[in-house]
Design an enzyme around this catalytic site. Structure first.
Site, PDB file in Angstrom:
ATOM      1  N   GLU A 191    -104.326  72.419  -2.980  1.00 11.75           N
ATOM      2  CA  GLU A 191    -105.843  71.385  -3.354  1.00 11.75           C
ATOM      3  C   GLU A 191    -107.117  72.300  -3.312  1.00 11.75           C
ATOM      4  OE1 GLU A 191    -106.207  71.116   1.176  1.00 11.75           O
ATOM      5  OE2 GLU A 191    -104.421  71.311  -0.481  1.00 11.75           O
ATOM      6  N   ASP A 193    -112.244  73.580  -3.175  1.00  8.94           N
ATOM      7  CA  ASP A 193    -110.891  73.557  -2.232  1.00  8.94           C
ATOM      8  C   ASP A 193    -111.771  72.128  -1.770  1.00  8.94           C
ATOM      9  OD1 ASP A 193    -108.886  73.822   0.106  1.00  8.94           O
ATOM     10  OD2 ASP A 193    -110.784  72.808   0.628  1.00  8.94           O
ATOM     11  N   ASN A 241    -104.715  61.702   1.390  1.00  8.16           N
ATOM     12  CA  ASN A 241    -103.506  61.685   1.168  1.00  8.16           C
ATOM     13  C   ASN A 241    -103.191  61.027   2.262  1.00  8.16           C
ATOM     14  OD1 ASN A 241    -102.503  62.970  -0.903  1.00  8.16           O
ATOM     15  ND2 ASN A 241    -101.318  64.481   0.394  1.00  8.16           N
ATOM     16  N   HIS A 247    -100.038  59.827  -0.882  1.00  7.70           N
ATOM     17  CA  HIS A 247    -100.316  61.321  -2.054  1.00  7.70           C
ATOM     18  C   HIS A 247    -100.197  61.040  -3.143  1.00  7.70           C
ATOM     19  CE1 HIS A 247     -98.259  63.576   0.887  1.00  7.70           C
ATOM     20  NE2 HIS A 247     -97.758  62.482   1.944  1.00  7.70           N
ATOM     21  N   ASP A 250    -102.776  62.779  -5.993  1.00  7.32           N
ATOM     22  CA  ASP A 250    -102.328  63.397  -6.928  1.00  7.32           C
ATOM     23  C   ASP A 250    -103.263  63.319  -8.037  1.00  7.32           C
ATOM     24  OD1 ASP A 250     -99.999  64.783  -5.722  1.00  7.32           O
ATOM     25  OD2 ASP A 250     -98.511  63.488  -6.654  1.00  7.32           O
TER      26      ASP A 250
END
Length: 328
Positions: A242, A198, A206, A211, A215
Site C-alpha cells: 500500500e 502510505d 482488508n 482484499h 485492491d
C-alpha cells in the site's frame, strides 16, 4: 532478296530469339507498317482477329494503365523525351491480364525525312511483374510482422516497467529513475524531492471489507497520485503493498509539502464502493524528503521513510518532512 530485306530478316530473327516483338508505325499517314504479331499470338488471338485488334489496340489495355501509356506517348511525340518506355497490361483472349513493356523511338523515314517512323519492340514482363508483386506482398507481410514485433516489445517493456495492478511505475523503474534523478540533481545543482505515501490502516480495510475492496483502494490511491503529478516530468510509482512514491524533479521542499498536503486532502475526500455500493473511506500519511548533495537515491528514500514514520506515529492522515524529523 535485297540486302535491306536480308538485314531485316536477321534482325527479326535476333529479336524473336530475345523475346522481343518488333512493330513500326508511320506517324505521317497513321499506317501500321508492322504489328506486334508475336504478342497477339501469346495473348491467344487468331490471325483473323488481329487487324481489328490493331485498329482498336487501346481497348486491350487495362483501364488503369491507359493514362500512363498516353502520357508516355505524348511526351515522346512532344519531344520531351527521346525514348518511349511504358509498362502496361493487355487483355488475353481468356480474359486474363498479362504485363508487357514497350520500348520505342521516333526515327527518320525514307529519304531522311525526320519524325516519320515510330519503331519499337514489345516484350512480355508478366513473370517479372508477378515476382515483383510477390516480393511486395512478402515485404508488406514482413513490415506488418515487424510492426507487430515492435508493438509486442513495447508492451513487454511497459509490463516490465509498470505495476500490474495500478499501472504506475513499478519498484524497479522507480529505483532506476530515482538513481538517475539524484545524479542529475547532484551534477547540476537542481532541486529534487520525494514523497512516500502510505495508506493508513490498510490491513483493517482488508480485514473488514476484503482484499477485492483493498485492491480498489490501492487503485484509487494510485490514480489520485497519477493525477497529482506533472505528466512527463514527475514519476508516480508503487513501491509495494500500500506504499507509493512520487519522485519530483525540479521541486523544492516547499513545493513538495504543498503537493503532499493537497494529495492528502484528495485521498481523505475520496471513497471507493464495497460490494453493496456502500462507501469505503481511506486516508494516507505522507513523508517528504528533499535531495541534498551527496545523497544516494536509497538515502533519499530512507529520509522519506523516516518522515512517513513520524506522520504515522503522530496520528496518521498527516504530512511530515524529514528536515523537521532530523531537527527534533
Amino acid at each position: 532478296m535485297s540486302q535491306r530485306d536480308r538485314d531485316r530478316e536477321r534482325l527479326e530473327l535476333a529479336l524473336d530469339a530475345a523475346g522481343l516483338d518488333l512493330w513500326e508505325n508511320n506517324l505521317v499517314t497513321g499506317e501500321v507498317i508492322q504489328h506486334a504479331a508475336r504478342t497477339f499470338r501469346e495473348l491467344g488471338y487468331p490471325d483473323e482477329e488481329v487487324p481489328q485488334l490493331v485498329a482498336n489496340s487501346l481497348d486491350l489495355v487495362h483501364e488503369d494503365d491507359r493514362d500512363r501509356l498516353g502520357t508516355a506517348l505524348g511526351e515522346l511525340l512532344a519531344g520531351s523525351t527521346a525514348d518511349y518506355r511504358c509498362e502496361f497490361r493487355l487483355r488475353a483472349r481468356t480474359g486474363d491480364w498479362v504485363w508487357y513493356a514497350n520500348h520505342g523511338r521516333v526515327m527518320e523515314g525514307e529519304g531522311g525525312r525526320p519524325g516519320e517512323r515510330f519503331v519499337g519492340v514489345t516484350f512480355n514482363i508478366d513473370e517479372r511483374k508477378r515476382r515483383e508483386t510477390e516480393l511486395a506482398d512478402i515485404y508488406r507481410q514482413l513490415e506488418e510482422q515487424n510492426q507487430q514485433l515492435h508493438r509486442l516489445i513495447a508492451s513487454l517493456e511497459l509490463l516490465a516497467a509498470t505495476d500490474a495492478l495500478t499501472g504506475l511505475a513499478n519498484r524497479r523503474t522507480l529505483m532506476e529513475s530515482s538513481a538517475r534523478e539524484c545524479k542529475r540533481a547532484e551534477r547540476y545543482g537542481h532541486a529534487l524531492a520525494m514523497l512516500l505515501v502510505d495508506i493508513d490502516r490498510f490491513k483493517d480495510i482488508n480485514d473488514r471489507w476484503g482484499h477485492l475492496v483493498g485492491d480498489h483502494v490501492i487503485c484509487a490511491a494510485a490514480e489520485l497520485c497519477r493525477q497529482g503529478i506533472r505528466q512527463g516530468v514527475d514519476i508516480a510509482a508503487r513501491l509495494g503493498g500500500e506504499e507509493f512514491v512520487l519522485l519530483l524533479p525540479e521541486t523544492d521542499g516547499r513545493g513538495a509539502m504543498a503537493l503532499a498536503d493537497k494529495l492528502r486532502l484528495a485521498m481523505a475526500g475520496h471513497c471507493v464502493a464495497d460490494g453493496d455500493g456502500q462507501p469505503v473511506p481511506f486516508t494516507v500519511s505522507i513523508g517528504v524528503a528533499s535531495f541534498e548533495p551527496g545523497l544516494s537515491h536509497m538515502q533519499l528514500l530512507h529520509h522519506a521513510d523516516k518522515a512517513l514514520y513520524r506522520a504515522k506515529h503522530q496520528g496518521r492522515n498527516r504530512v511530515h518532512r524529514f528536515e523537521d524529523v532530523a531537527a527534533g
